[in-house]
Each structure stands twice: as structure tokens, then as C-alpha cells.
Design a protein around this motif. Structure first.
Motif, PDB file in Angstrom:
ATOM      1  N   THR A 201      11.384 -22.610  16.829  1.00 26.13           N
ATOM      2  CA  THR A 201      10.890 -22.471  18.202  1.00 26.13           C
ATOM      3  C   THR A 201       9.510 -21.825  18.282  1.00 26.13           C
ATOM      4  O   THR A 201       9.088 -21.408  19.363  1.00 26.13           O
ATOM      5  CB  THR A 201      11.897 -21.643  19.033  1.00 26.13           C
ATOM      6  OG1 THR A 201      12.129 -20.397  18.360  1.00 26.13           O
ATOM      7  CG2 THR A 201      13.212 -22.391  19.189  1.00 26.13           C
ATOM      8  N   ASP A 202       8.810 -21.739  17.171  1.00 27.95           N
ATOM      9  CA  ASP A 202       7.450 -21.197  17.164  1.00 27.95           C
ATOM     10  C   ASP A 202       6.566 -22.100  18.017  1.00 27.95           C
ATOM     11  O   ASP A 202       6.365 -23.270  17.695  1.00 27.95           O
ATOM     12  CB  ASP A 202       6.933 -21.152  15.721  1.00 27.95           C
ATOM     13  CG  ASP A 202       5.620 -20.397  15.562  1.00 27.95           C
ATOM     14  OD1 ASP A 202       4.785 -20.456  16.494  1.00 27.95           O
ATOM     15  OD2 ASP A 202       5.421 -19.770  14.511  1.00 27.95           O
ATOM     16  N   ASN A 203       6.030 -21.568  19.120  1.00 30.96           N
ATOM     17  CA  ASN A 203       5.230 -22.407  20.027  1.00 30.96           C
ATOM     18  C   ASN A 203       3.727 -22.222  19.848  1.00 30.96           C
ATOM     19  O   ASN A 203       2.946 -22.778  20.623  1.00 30.96           O
ATOM     20  CB  ASN A 203       5.617 -22.141  21.489  1.00 30.96           C
ATOM     21  CG  ASN A 203       5.354 -20.694  21.903  1.00 30.96           C
ATOM     22  OD1 ASN A 203       4.826 -19.906  21.134  1.00 30.96           O
ATOM     23  ND2 ASN A 203       5.751 -20.354  23.122  1.00 30.96           N
ATOM     24  N   VAL A 205       2.301 -21.941  16.240  1.00 31.74           N
ATOM     25  CA  VAL A 205       2.111 -22.713  15.010  1.00 31.74           C
ATOM     26  C   VAL A 205       3.359 -23.566  14.833  1.00 31.74           C
ATOM     27  O   VAL A 205       4.412 -23.071  14.443  1.00 31.74           O
ATOM     28  CB  VAL A 205       1.902 -21.790  13.790  1.00 31.74           C
ATOM     29  CG1 VAL A 205       1.799 -22.622  12.513  1.00 31.74           C
ATOM     30  CG2 VAL A 205       0.648 -20.940  13.973  1.00 31.74           C
ATOM     31  N   TYR A 206       3.242 -24.849  15.157  1.00 31.09           N
ATOM     32  CA  TYR A 206       4.409 -25.729  15.160  1.00 31.09           C
ATOM     33  C   TYR A 206       5.048 -25.808  13.778  1.00 31.09           C
ATOM     34  O   TYR A 206       4.360 -25.783  12.747  1.00 31.09           O
ATOM     35  CB  TYR A 206       4.028 -27.122  15.628  1.00 31.09           C
ATOM     36  CG  TYR A 206       3.617 -27.202  17.081  1.00 31.09           C
ATOM     37  CD1 TYR A 206       3.742 -26.114  17.943  1.00 31.09           C
ATOM     38  CD2 TYR A 206       3.085 -28.377  17.603  1.00 31.09           C
ATOM     39  CE1 TYR A 206       3.370 -26.191  19.267  1.00 31.09           C
ATOM     40  CE2 TYR A 206       2.701 -28.465  18.934  1.00 31.09           C
ATOM     41  CZ  TYR A 206       2.837 -27.366  19.758  1.00 31.09           C
ATOM     42  OH  TYR A 206       2.446 -27.449  21.068  1.00 31.09           O
ATOM     43  N   VAL A 207       6.361 -25.944  13.777  1.00 34.13           N
ATOM     44  CA  VAL A 207       7.126 -25.929  12.535  1.00 34.13           C
ATOM     45  C   VAL A 207       6.744 -27.088  11.608  1.00 34.13           C
ATOM     46  O   VAL A 207       6.961 -27.008  10.389  1.00 34.13           O
ATOM     47  CB  VAL A 207       8.642 -25.950  12.849  1.00 34.13           C
ATOM     48  CG1 VAL A 207       9.085 -27.338  13.326  1.00 34.13           C
ATOM     49  CG2 VAL A 207       9.457 -25.513  11.628  1.00 34.13           C
ATOM     50  N   ILE A 208       6.112 -28.123  12.125  1.00 34.91           N
ATOM     51  CA  ILE A 208       5.669 -29.231  11.277  1.00 34.91           C
ATOM     52  C   ILE A 208       4.724 -28.731  10.191  1.00 34.91           C
ATOM     53  O   ILE A 208       4.621 -29.317   9.110  1.00 34.91           O
ATOM     54  CB  ILE A 208       4.996 -30.349  12.125  1.00 34.91           C
ATOM     55  CG1 ILE A 208       4.709 -31.589  11.274  1.00 34.91           C
ATOM     56  CG2 ILE A 208       3.739 -29.838  12.790  1.00 34.91           C
ATOM     57  CD1 ILE A 208       5.933 -32.265  10.716  1.00 34.91           C
ATOM     58  N   ASN A 209       4.027 -27.611  10.445  1.00 35.79           N
ATOM     59  CA  ASN A 209       3.143 -27.034   9.441  1.00 35.79           C
ATOM     60  C   ASN A 209       3.879 -26.773   8.126  1.00 35.79           C
ATOM     61  O   ASN A 209       3.463 -27.241   7.061  1.00 35.79           O
ATOM     62  CB  ASN A 209       2.529 -25.725   9.950  1.00 35.79           C
ATOM     63  CG  ASN A 209       1.358 -25.936  10.876  1.00 35.79           C
ATOM     64  OD1 ASN A 209       0.207 -25.944  10.449  1.00 35.79           O
ATOM     65  ND2 ASN A 209       1.629 -26.129  12.155  1.00 35.79           N
ATOM     66  N   PHE A 229      14.361 -20.904  10.497  1.00 34.01           N
ATOM     67  CA  PHE A 229      15.312 -20.213  11.350  1.00 34.01           C
ATOM     68  C   PHE A 229      15.361 -20.888  12.715  1.00 34.01           C
ATOM     69  O   PHE A 229      14.349 -21.401  13.212  1.00 34.01           O
ATOM     70  CB  PHE A 229      14.942 -18.748  11.477  1.00 34.01           C
ATOM     71  CG  PHE A 229      15.028 -17.993  10.176  1.00 34.01           C
ATOM     72  CD1 PHE A 229      16.230 -17.482   9.733  1.00 34.01           C
ATOM     73  CD2 PHE A 229      13.901 -17.828   9.373  1.00 34.01           C
ATOM     74  CE1 PHE A 229      16.328 -16.797   8.526  1.00 34.01           C
ATOM     75  CE2 PHE A 229      13.973 -17.147   8.171  1.00 34.01           C
ATOM     76  CZ  PHE A 229      15.189 -16.634   7.737  1.00 34.01           C
ATOM     77  N   GLY A 230      16.525 -20.867  13.329  1.00 33.45           N
ATOM     78  CA  GLY A 230      16.736 -21.636  14.549  1.00 33.45           C
ATOM     79  C   GLY A 230      16.067 -21.096  15.792  1.00 33.45           C
ATOM     80  O   GLY A 230      15.887 -21.822  16.765  1.00 33.45           O
ATOM     81  N   SER A 231      15.689 -19.819  15.793  1.00 35.69           N
ATOM     82  CA  SER A 231      15.064 -19.250  16.982  1.00 35.69           C
ATOM     83  C   SER A 231      14.084 -18.166  16.581  1.00 35.69           C
ATOM     84  O   SER A 231      14.133 -17.635  15.464  1.00 35.69           O
ATOM     85  CB  SER A 231      16.129 -18.659  17.918  1.00 35.69           C
ATOM     86  OG  SER A 231      16.751 -17.528  17.306  1.00 35.69           O
ATOM     87  N   GLY A 232      13.198 -17.842  17.515  1.00 31.05           N
ATOM     88  CA  GLY A 232      12.240 -16.766  17.264  1.00 31.05           C
ATOM     89  C   GLY A 232      10.826 -17.175  17.614  1.00 31.05           C
ATOM     90  O   GLY A 232      10.431 -18.316  17.422  1.00 31.05           O
ATOM     91  N   ILE A 233      10.053 -16.215  18.147  1.00 32.48           N
ATOM     92  CA  ILE A 233       8.673 -16.488  18.523  1.00 32.48           C
ATOM     93  C   ILE A 233       7.759 -16.384  17.301  1.00 32.48           C
ATOM     94  O   ILE A 233       8.170 -15.940  16.228  1.00 32.48           O
ATOM     95  CB  ILE A 233       8.187 -15.499  19.604  1.00 32.48           C
ATOM     96  CG1 ILE A 233       8.203 -14.060  19.052  1.00 32.48           C
ATOM     97  CG2 ILE A 233       9.035 -15.599  20.856  1.00 32.48           C
ATOM     98  CD1 ILE A 233       7.490 -13.058  19.925  1.00 32.48           C
TER      99      ILE A 233
END
Length: 274
Positions: A201-203, A205-209, A229-233
Motif C-alpha cells: 500500500t505504499d502510495n 514509491v509504488y510496489v512495482i519498484n 507486506f500487506g499494509s503500511g505507508i
């Protein structure tokens, strides 16, 4: 523990190191050489986040590792790269030249980067391990190499739309050289093992990185451990009260805080610790 600050210089750019050196334990009855981790904090290339400096360094100390925090070049009138790459190369060289009395295991130098600092570490794991690029960016004059890297919510590909930096002006302030825009493309057969983690849920730096980075590591047959991880800023650091911003509970995440223990396990599995 001996904590000291140092000033190094590269290409007329002075930069600061903070060393957190472990003392020898007399009860052991013999000298012990400890691995060392070089920490590159995040901050969007505009500042160095202290939440990812001393708290991280002290935790690695508790694992039995020396720690050095490197405050690399930020955005100013000149692009960040290649100067930041040269600063990291000089820091590794500086560690290699430390006296034996520091009791450093120089075969186990680990690079740890977070967010923007993760981009620097990821770039070094590519350009810093490629003989041609080492020569091109004038880092072939420095000795030493890392044994592995740890990347926390790192910026990997700066061309992903909507993800950091998501601004063409900032992109060019970081680097006018497209070589540094996509660090996954810098990976090669000489690149070092990597431990990588991020939240889905990193908004910022998108997880695609991280997915792109680990996918390229896998294609090259390089050792890598990855945790999404499934959640977290973005910018959780530890996700505990140690690094929580006052009054902002969004920086607490009990599940994600496990990353540091997982990193410890990985270091031991890779024989980089213990």
C-alpha cells in the motif's frame, strides 16, 4: 560503543559519515572482527531522514555489526548522480583503509538503503559492480566492495508514472543521465545478494519498484529474499514507537516491523553475520 562523526570529500563535495563502532568484549578472550553496515537514509533526495539513521544503526549494532551512516549528496545546483555514487564508493574505500584496531570484517560490508537512499544502494549494486561503469563514473580508483545489500521501500525505477519522483524536473535534478533512472537495468552477474522489503500500500514509491528489481535478480540467478507486506505507508522505518512521528499513528505497523528480524535471519543464512 564508540560514536564519531567524520567529514569526507569527493569532487569538491564534502559529506558526513557517522560511525557507530562496537567495542571488543573482554569476556570472549580473543579479538572479534565485526561486519559493518553502511546506511543510506531516505528523504526524497532533499534531506536525510534521521528516523533512518541512528535508530537503524543502533539496531544493527545490537546484531553484532558496526554501522556507518552516510549523508550523500542531495538535490542542489548540480544533479545528485554521479557524485552520490562516487561518495558511496569512497565510503567503502574509507572503511577498507580503517586500521586493524577497528576490528572490521572487511569481507562483510553490507549496504542498507531506504527510499531515496535505497535508490543509491540499488544503483551501486549495478554500476558499482560493472567494470565498464566503474570506469565511466570514475569509481574504479576506489578499493573494496560490498558483500550484500538491504533495501527498504527503495526507489528503483524513476520512470514509473505516479511513483516517485513523478516530476520530470525533479527526475533531471536527480540525474540527467538515464543510466541512473532504472536501477534494475544496471544489475549484472557481479551484483551482490539482496534483501528487499516494501508494503503493497505504499502510495509514494509504488510496489512495482521492488517487484522489478527482484524479478531482474531472479532472471540473473542472483540470491534475493523479498518481503511484500500487506499494509503500511511509505517511510515506516521500524514501524514502532522508536521511529513513529509524534501524534501520527500511521507510522506504527506491528506486522511490517518484523522486517528487521527477517533481515537478521537473511544475513545469517548468507553467512554475512555470525
Amino acid at each position: 560503543m564508540d560514536a564519531k562523526e567524520y567529514n569526507l570529500e569527493i569532487s569538491d563535495h564534502e559529506f558526513k559519515l557517522k560511525g557507530y563502532w562496537l567495542d571488543q568484549i573482554e569476556d570472549f578472550g580473543q579479538a572479534v572482527e565485526y561486519p559493518v553496515v553502511i546506511i543510506c537514509p531516505g528523504g526524497g533526495f532533499t534531506f536525510h531522514s534521521e528516523r533512518e539513521e541512528e535508530p537503524i544503526a543502533l539496531r544493527f549494532n545490537s546484531f553484532g555489526m558496526h554501522a556507518v551512516v552516510m549523508e550523500y549528496k542531495l538535490i542542489d545546483e548540480e544533479p545528485v548522480y554521479p557524485t552520490a555514487l562516487q561518495q558511496l564508493a569512497k565510503t567503502i574505500d574509507w572503511i577498507e583503509r580503517q586500521p586493524d584496531s577497528r576490528h572490521i570484517d572487511k569481507k562483510r560490508i553490507i549496504l542498507a538503503g531506504f527510499s531515496a537512499g535505497g535508490h543509491l544502494v540499488a544503483a551501486y549494486n549495478g554500476a558499482g559492480t560493472d567494470p565498464e561503469l566503474r570506469k565511466r563514473y570514475q569509481i574504479d580508483q576506489y578499493i573494496g566492495e560490498p558483500a550484500g545489500v538491504i533495501l527498504g521501500y527503495p526507489v528503483i525505477d524513476m520512470t514509473i508514472k505516479g511513483s516517485f519522483p513523478n516530476d520530470n524536473k525533479v527526475l533531471h535534478e536527480i540525474s540527467n543521465d538515464p543510466t541512473f533512472w532504472k536501477t534494475e537495468d544496471l544489475l549484472n552477474q557481479n551484483s551482490k545478494p539482496a534483501f528487499v522489503w516494501q508494503t503493497r500500500t505504499d502510495n509514494l514509491v509504488y510496489v512495482i519498484n521492488t517487484l522489478l528489481y527482484v524479478e531482474k535478480m531472479t532472471k540473473l540467478g542472483l540470491p534475493a529474499e523479498y518481503h511484500m507486506f500487506g499494509s503500511g505507508i511509505h517511510g515506516l522505518a521500524f514501524g514502532t514507537y522508536v521511529t513513529k512521528k509524534p501524534g501520527k499513528d500511521k507510522y506504527l505497523n506491528a506486522w511490517t516491523s518484523k522486517w528487521i528480524e527477517l533481515a537478521l535471519n537473511w544475513l545469517q543464512m548468507m553467512k554475512l553475520l555470525g
